[in-house]
Write a protein that holds these residues in place. Structure first.
Motif, PDB file in Angstrom:
ATOM      1  N   ALA A  65      78.014 -40.546   9.709  1.00 43.48           N
ATOM      2  CA  ALA A  65      77.414 -40.201  11.616  1.00 43.48           C
ATOM      3  C   ALA A  65      76.955 -39.121  11.304  1.00 43.48           C
ATOM      4  O   ALA A  65      75.710 -39.032  11.896  1.00 43.48           O
ATOM      5  CB  ALA A  65      77.509 -40.760  12.735  1.00 43.48           C
ATOM      6  N   SER A 118      72.404 -33.419   9.701  1.00 44.00           N
ATOM      7  CA  SER A 118      72.130 -35.033   9.769  1.00 44.00           C
ATOM      8  C   SER A 118      73.386 -35.603  11.132  1.00 44.00           C
ATOM      9  O   SER A 118      74.243 -35.546  11.357  1.00 44.00           O
ATOM     10  CB  SER A 118      71.801 -36.016   8.995  1.00 44.00           C
ATOM     11  OG  SER A 118      72.730 -36.383   8.374  1.00 44.00           O
ATOM     12  N   GLU A 119      72.405 -36.222  11.835  1.00 47.22           N
ATOM     13  CA  GLU A 119      73.676 -36.997  13.027  1.00 47.22           C
ATOM     14  C   GLU A 119      72.787 -38.561  13.267  1.00 47.22           C
ATOM     15  O   GLU A 119      71.512 -38.638  13.526  1.00 47.22           O
ATOM     16  CB  GLU A 119      73.158 -36.136  14.256  1.00 47.22           C
ATOM     17  CG  GLU A 119      74.280 -36.315  14.821  1.00 47.22           C
ATOM     18  CD  GLU A 119      74.950 -35.752  16.257  1.00 47.22           C
ATOM     19  OE1 GLU A 119      75.498 -35.479  17.084  1.00 47.22           O
ATOM     20  OE2 GLU A 119      73.887 -34.723  16.459  1.00 47.22           O
ATOM     21  N   TYR A 120      73.164 -40.103  13.334  1.00 47.35           N
ATOM     22  CA  TYR A 120      73.023 -40.697  13.785  1.00 47.35           C
ATOM     23  C   TYR A 120      73.691 -41.803  14.666  1.00 47.35           C
ATOM     24  O   TYR A 120      74.821 -41.735  14.014  1.00 47.35           O
ATOM     25  CB  TYR A 120      72.530 -41.736  12.039  1.00 47.35           C
ATOM     26  CG  TYR A 120      72.166 -40.875  11.169  1.00 47.35           C
ATOM     27  CD1 TYR A 120      71.064 -40.913  10.975  1.00 47.35           C
ATOM     28  CD2 TYR A 120      72.884 -40.519   9.847  1.00 47.35           C
ATOM     29  CE1 TYR A 120      70.447 -40.969  10.214  1.00 47.35           C
ATOM     30  CE2 TYR A 120      71.816 -39.996   9.351  1.00 47.35           C
ATOM     31  CZ  TYR A 120      70.815 -39.885   8.597  1.00 47.35           C
ATOM     32  OH  TYR A 120      70.175 -39.207   7.478  1.00 47.35           O
ATOM     33  N   ASP A 139      72.656 -46.231  18.726  1.00 51.21           N
ATOM     34  CA  ASP A 139      71.368 -47.174  19.517  1.00 51.21           C
ATOM     35  C   ASP A 139      71.847 -46.997  21.728  1.00 51.21           C
ATOM     36  O   ASP A 139      72.867 -47.691  22.024  1.00 51.21           O
ATOM     37  CB  ASP A 139      70.883 -48.038  19.632  1.00 51.21           C
ATOM     38  CG  ASP A 139      69.714 -48.342  20.038  1.00 51.21           C
ATOM     39  OD1 ASP A 139      69.529 -47.424  20.747  1.00 51.21           O
ATOM     40  OD2 ASP A 139      69.033 -49.190  19.471  1.00 51.21           O
ATOM     41  N   ASN A 162      76.039 -46.821  13.583  1.00 57.57           N
ATOM     42  CA  ASN A 162      74.781 -47.523  13.856  1.00 57.57           C
ATOM     43  C   ASN A 162      74.666 -47.895  11.700  1.00 57.57           C
ATOM     44  O   ASN A 162      75.277 -47.141  11.383  1.00 57.57           O
ATOM     45  CB  ASN A 162      74.075 -45.667  13.846  1.00 57.57           C
ATOM     46  CG  ASN A 162      72.399 -45.788  13.256  1.00 57.57           C
ATOM     47  OD1 ASN A 162      71.836 -46.628  12.201  1.00 57.57           O
ATOM     48  ND2 ASN A 162      72.148 -45.552  14.628  1.00 57.57           N
ATOM     49  N   LYS A 178      72.521 -47.904  10.293  1.00 56.74           N
ATOM     50  CA  LYS A 178      72.041 -46.337   8.988  1.00 56.74           C
ATOM     51  C   LYS A 178      72.746 -45.645   8.260  1.00 56.74           C
ATOM     52  O   LYS A 178      72.671 -45.228   7.435  1.00 56.74           O
ATOM     53  CB  LYS A 178      70.602 -46.111   9.516  1.00 56.74           C
ATOM     54  CG  LYS A 178      69.535 -46.260  10.179  1.00 56.74           C
ATOM     55  CD  LYS A 178      68.695 -45.198  10.609  1.00 56.74           C
ATOM     56  CE  LYS A 178      67.125 -46.250  11.843  1.00 56.74           C
ATOM     57  NZ  LYS A 178      66.228 -44.565  11.675  1.00 56.74           N
ATOM     58  N   VAL A 179      74.028 -46.094   9.402  1.00 53.08           N
ATOM     59  CA  VAL A 179      74.972 -44.898   8.764  1.00 53.08           C
ATOM     60  C   VAL A 179      76.151 -45.806   7.548  1.00 53.08           C
ATOM     61  O   VAL A 179      76.540 -46.371   7.226  1.00 53.08           O
ATOM     62  CB  VAL A 179      76.258 -44.329   9.670  1.00 53.08           C
ATOM     63  CG1 VAL A 179      77.002 -43.618   8.873  1.00 53.08           C
ATOM     64  CG2 VAL A 179      75.188 -43.896  10.577  1.00 53.08           C
ATOM     65  N   THR A 235      75.219 -41.920   2.792  1.00 51.29           N
ATOM     66  CA  THR A 235      74.155 -41.693   4.096  1.00 51.29           C
ATOM     67  C   THR A 235      74.176 -39.585   4.345  1.00 51.29           C
ATOM     68  O   THR A 235      73.250 -39.424   3.820  1.00 51.29           O
ATOM     69  CB  THR A 235      74.042 -42.233   5.282  1.00 51.29           C
ATOM     70  OG1 THR A 235      73.729 -43.357   4.909  1.00 51.29           O
ATOM     71  CG2 THR A 235      72.250 -42.292   5.815  1.00 51.29           C
TER      72      THR A 235
END
Length: 255
Positions: free
Chosen positions: A67, A77-79, A82, A175, A177-178, A182
């Motif tokens: 993340a 990067s950071e995810y 939501d 998330n 995407k994580v 990634t």
């Protein structure tokens, strides 16, 4: 190989969450004698990994299972979870029976499990009367009813569930995407190296993606048998300084 991506718990760390002096010495040799970059890849937040980074002179960290990725204090990067869905999701989890919910923010982990609040200034107790939905990096759950966790439709919240090989009652929610992969992609892009130049060390299911993608996969002897099927090499167990032993025998061999 230029990058070592190393899991913490049950991989680098002993079962009692320590790093031996011998392991620290090996990493110091690695830093002074080679040009390898050392990256911690962990489910922990930076605040709970900082002391270990310092102990092995790490160059960066893939934290919270990908993340947030940091290299020499620069966030690459950071995810996050939501924010439009975070509060509804947390309320859903709180409604499950026999379940503790921990919410990881940049500087604190809020929890309704009082046993985790030990004065370490990392965990703070909350009754979740109010929930701040922004900057949530990870939600972790300990539930006595794992079957209920697996039935949740987390896709509706743009999240995914990550199991833990050692504790069937523990789950991480991230998330969607994580993943550690990634974060590793983001790191390799920054360093301008390929995944084939990465040596990955791990023991658990959240390490599987980087073990499969890396140029060389090293799995700990204390890992589950199914994870070992993805290994290019097996290392001694975490309590026998397996990571350091592998480094000595493969990267620090004298001419």
């Amino acid at each position: 190989m230029k990058v070592l991506a190393i899991d913490l718990d049950q991989t680098l760390l002993h079962t009692d969450k320590t790093i031996s002096t011998a392991t620290q010495d090996v990493f110091h040799q690695l830093k002074t004698k080679t040009d390898h970059k050392v990256i911690i890849a962990t489910g922990r937040a930076l605040s709970r990994a900082q002391e270990y980074m310092e102990a092995i002179e790490a160059d960066g960290i893939i934290s919270l299972n990908g993340a947030k990725t940091i290299y020499h204090n620069q966030t690459l990067s950071e995810y996050g979870v939501d924010p439009d869905n975070a509060e509804r999701l947390i309320r859903l989890l709180l409604a499950l029976p026999d379940t503790y919910v921990n919410v990881t923010y940049p500087d604190v982990i809020l929890t309704n499990n009082r046993s985790l609040v030990t004065g370490d200034h990392v965990h703070e107790y909350t009754d979740y009367a109010a929930i701040e939905p922004f900057e949530i990096a990870k939600i972790s759950v300990v539930s006595q009813h794992p079957e209920l966790m697996r039935k949740l439709d987390l896709e509706a919240y743009h999240c995914k569930l990550v199991d833990n090989a050692k504790d069937p009652n523990y789950f991480a929610i991230l998330n969607n995407k994580v993943s550690k992969l990634t974060g590793l992609h983001d790191l390799c892009r920054h360093l301008d190296v390929s995944l084939s130049e990465v040596i990955a060390f791990g023991d658990d299911y959240n390490d599987l993606d980087i073990l499969k993608a890396a140029g060389w996969a090293v799995v700990m002897d204390n890992a589950s048998d199914d994870l070992k099927t993805y290994a290019d090499d097996l290392a001694l167990s975490n309590d026998k300084d397996g990571v350091a032993d592998w480094i000595v025998n493969h990267l620090l061999i004298s001419d």
